[in-house]
Design a protein around this motif. Structure first.
Motif, PDB file in Angstrom:
ATOM      1  N   ASP A  80      55.768  45.223 -20.096  1.00  0.00           N
ATOM      2  CA  ASP A  80      54.559  44.908 -19.337  1.00  0.00           C
ATOM      3  C   ASP A  80      53.337  45.160 -20.210  1.00  0.00           C
ATOM      4  O   ASP A  80      53.312  46.127 -20.989  1.00  0.00           O
ATOM      5  N   LEU A  81      52.354  44.301 -20.067  1.00  0.00           N
ATOM      6  CA  LEU A  81      51.083  44.510 -20.748  1.00  0.00           C
ATOM      7  C   LEU A  81      50.382  45.715 -20.129  1.00  0.00           C
ATOM      8  O   LEU A  81      50.519  45.969 -18.932  1.00  0.00           O
ATOM      9  N   PRO A  82      49.593  46.441 -20.927  1.00  0.00           N
ATOM     10  CA  PRO A  82      48.772  47.495 -20.329  1.00  0.00           C
ATOM     11  C   PRO A  82      47.698  46.863 -19.434  1.00  0.00           C
ATOM     12  O   PRO A  82      47.325  45.698 -19.623  1.00  0.00           O
ATOM     13  N   ASP A  83      47.239  47.624 -18.463  1.00  0.00           N
ATOM     14  CA  ASP A  83      46.269  47.115 -17.481  1.00  0.00           C
ATOM     15  C   ASP A  83      45.066  46.432 -18.106  1.00  0.00           C
ATOM     16  O   ASP A  83      44.610  45.402 -17.613  1.00  0.00           O
ATOM     17  N   TYR A  94      50.694  35.780 -17.136  1.00  0.00           N
ATOM     18  CA  TYR A  94      51.891  36.605 -17.277  1.00  0.00           C
ATOM     19  C   TYR A  94      51.564  38.085 -17.225  1.00  0.00           C
ATOM     20  O   TYR A  94      50.502  38.517 -17.630  1.00  0.00           O
ATOM     21  N   ARG A  95      52.541  38.871 -16.794  1.00  0.00           N
ATOM     22  CA  ARG A  95      52.403  40.329 -16.737  1.00  0.00           C
ATOM     23  C   ARG A  95      52.889  41.000 -18.024  1.00  0.00           C
ATOM     24  O   ARG A  95      52.650  42.177 -18.263  1.00  0.00           O
ATOM     25  N   GLY A  96      53.628  40.258 -18.823  1.00  0.00           N
ATOM     26  CA  GLY A  96      54.210  40.759 -20.060  1.00  0.00           C
ATOM     27  C   GLY A  96      55.138  39.695 -20.615  1.00  0.00           C
ATOM     28  O   GLY A  96      54.969  38.509 -20.319  1.00  0.00           O
ATOM     29  N   LEU A 133      59.714  51.467 -37.699  1.00  0.00           N
ATOM     30  CA  LEU A 133      59.194  50.452 -36.771  1.00  0.00           C
ATOM     31  C   LEU A 133      58.537  51.032 -35.510  1.00  0.00           C
ATOM     32  O   LEU A 133      57.414  50.663 -35.193  1.00  0.00           O
ATOM     33  N   PRO A 134      59.206  51.928 -34.765  1.00  0.00           N
ATOM     34  CA  PRO A 134      58.581  52.414 -33.527  1.00  0.00           C
ATOM     35  C   PRO A 134      57.268  53.175 -33.753  1.00  0.00           C
ATOM     36  O   PRO A 134      56.425  53.221 -32.867  1.00  0.00           O
ATOM     37  N   LYS A 135      57.087  53.732 -34.930  1.00  0.00           N
ATOM     38  CA  LYS A 135      55.856  54.475 -35.217  1.00  0.00           C
ATOM     39  C   LYS A 135      54.685  53.554 -35.553  1.00  0.00           C
ATOM     40  O   LYS A 135      53.538  53.973 -35.533  1.00  0.00           O
ATOM     41  N   ARG A 136      54.966  52.307 -35.891  1.00  0.00           N
ATOM     42  CA  ARG A 136      53.939  51.377 -36.373  1.00  0.00           C
ATOM     43  C   ARG A 136      53.482  50.335 -35.357  1.00  0.00           C
ATOM     44  O   ARG A 136      52.496  49.658 -35.582  1.00  0.00           O
ATOM     45  N   PHE A 140      52.516  50.103 -26.265  1.00  0.00           N
ATOM     46  CA  PHE A 140      53.196  49.494 -25.126  1.00  0.00           C
ATOM     47  C   PHE A 140      54.450  48.717 -25.511  1.00  0.00           C
ATOM     48  O   PHE A 140      55.220  48.316 -24.645  1.00  0.00           O
ATOM     49  N   LYS A 141      54.704  48.538 -26.811  1.00  0.00           N
ATOM     50  CA  LYS A 141      55.937  47.885 -27.254  1.00  0.00           C
ATOM     51  C   LYS A 141      56.910  48.869 -27.913  1.00  0.00           C
ATOM     52  O   LYS A 141      57.984  48.484 -28.373  1.00  0.00           O
ATOM     53  N   LYS A 142      56.548  50.137 -27.937  1.00  0.00           N
ATOM     54  CA  LYS A 142      57.351  51.140 -28.639  1.00  0.00           C
ATOM     55  C   LYS A 142      58.782  51.217 -28.091  1.00  0.00           C
ATOM     56  O   LYS A 142      59.737  51.296 -28.861  1.00  0.00           O
ATOM     57  N   ASP A 143      58.941  51.199 -26.766  1.00  0.00           N
ATOM     58  CA  ASP A 143      60.285  51.304 -26.183  1.00  0.00           C
ATOM     59  C   ASP A 143      61.190  50.165 -26.650  1.00  0.00           C
ATOM     60  O   ASP A 143      62.365  50.381 -26.953  1.00  0.00           O
TER      61      ASP A 143
END
Length: 159
Positions: A80-83, A94-96, A133-136, A140-143
């Motif tokens: 999901d996109l942040p608010d 779209y919501r995400g 990758l997850p650190k960069r 909101f896309k980290k998961d």
């Protein structure tokens, strides 16, 4: 305005492109003034097969089609996109995104990569270790990136 929970997810193909050393292509988005890096991704056109979209997006975003499919994630991942971005991106439709992810091996050389394409997405690019990758990525896309690292790592080999 449509409530956020009633908005659909945008169909998208995501691509992890690795080099012969097992490092991952990442780019800095041209439209973001941050130190976040991401892998290529892009919308799937109506009636388009996700793998066809992935190959098209690699060519559009990194300027080469010298890739070989290694693995396709069998399921779709969503975020999901942040608010603060709802209603601002994708014309508020779209919501995400729901993403189909592919792991590709670059069969060419670094010189075959050209981010200065007609549909330029990135201002610069580099190779990154998979574990980084997850650190960069944007938070909101980290998961999703953590899932990709876990699920793709067994298929990544290096010389």
């Amino acid at each position: 305005m449509t409530p956020v929970q009633d908005l659909p997810y945008r169909p998208c193909a995501g691509m992890m492109v690795i080099n012969r050393h097992g490092q991952v292509f990442v780019g800095k988005r041209i439209d973001m003034a941050s130190d976040h890096w991401q892998m290529p991704q892009g919308g799937i056109d109506a009636g388009e097969d996700p793998l066809t979209a992935a190959r098209r997006e690699v060519l559009e975003e990194i300027g080469t089609d010298k890739i070989e499919l290694i693995y396709e994630l069998p399921d779709w991942l969503t975020y999901d996109l942040p608010d603060h971005l709802i209603g601002k991106v994708w014309k508020g439709k779209y919501r995400g995104q729901k993403q189909k992810w592919f792991l590709f091996q670059l069969t060419g050389a670094d010189e075959d990569i050209n981010i200065f394409t007609e549909h330029q997405e990135f201002s610069e690019w580099r190779w990154l270790e998979v574990s980084e990758l997850p650190k960069r990525i944007v938070p909101f896309k980290k998961d999703i990136y953590e899932i990709l690292v876990e699920r793709f790592t067994p298929y990544i080999q290096s010389d």
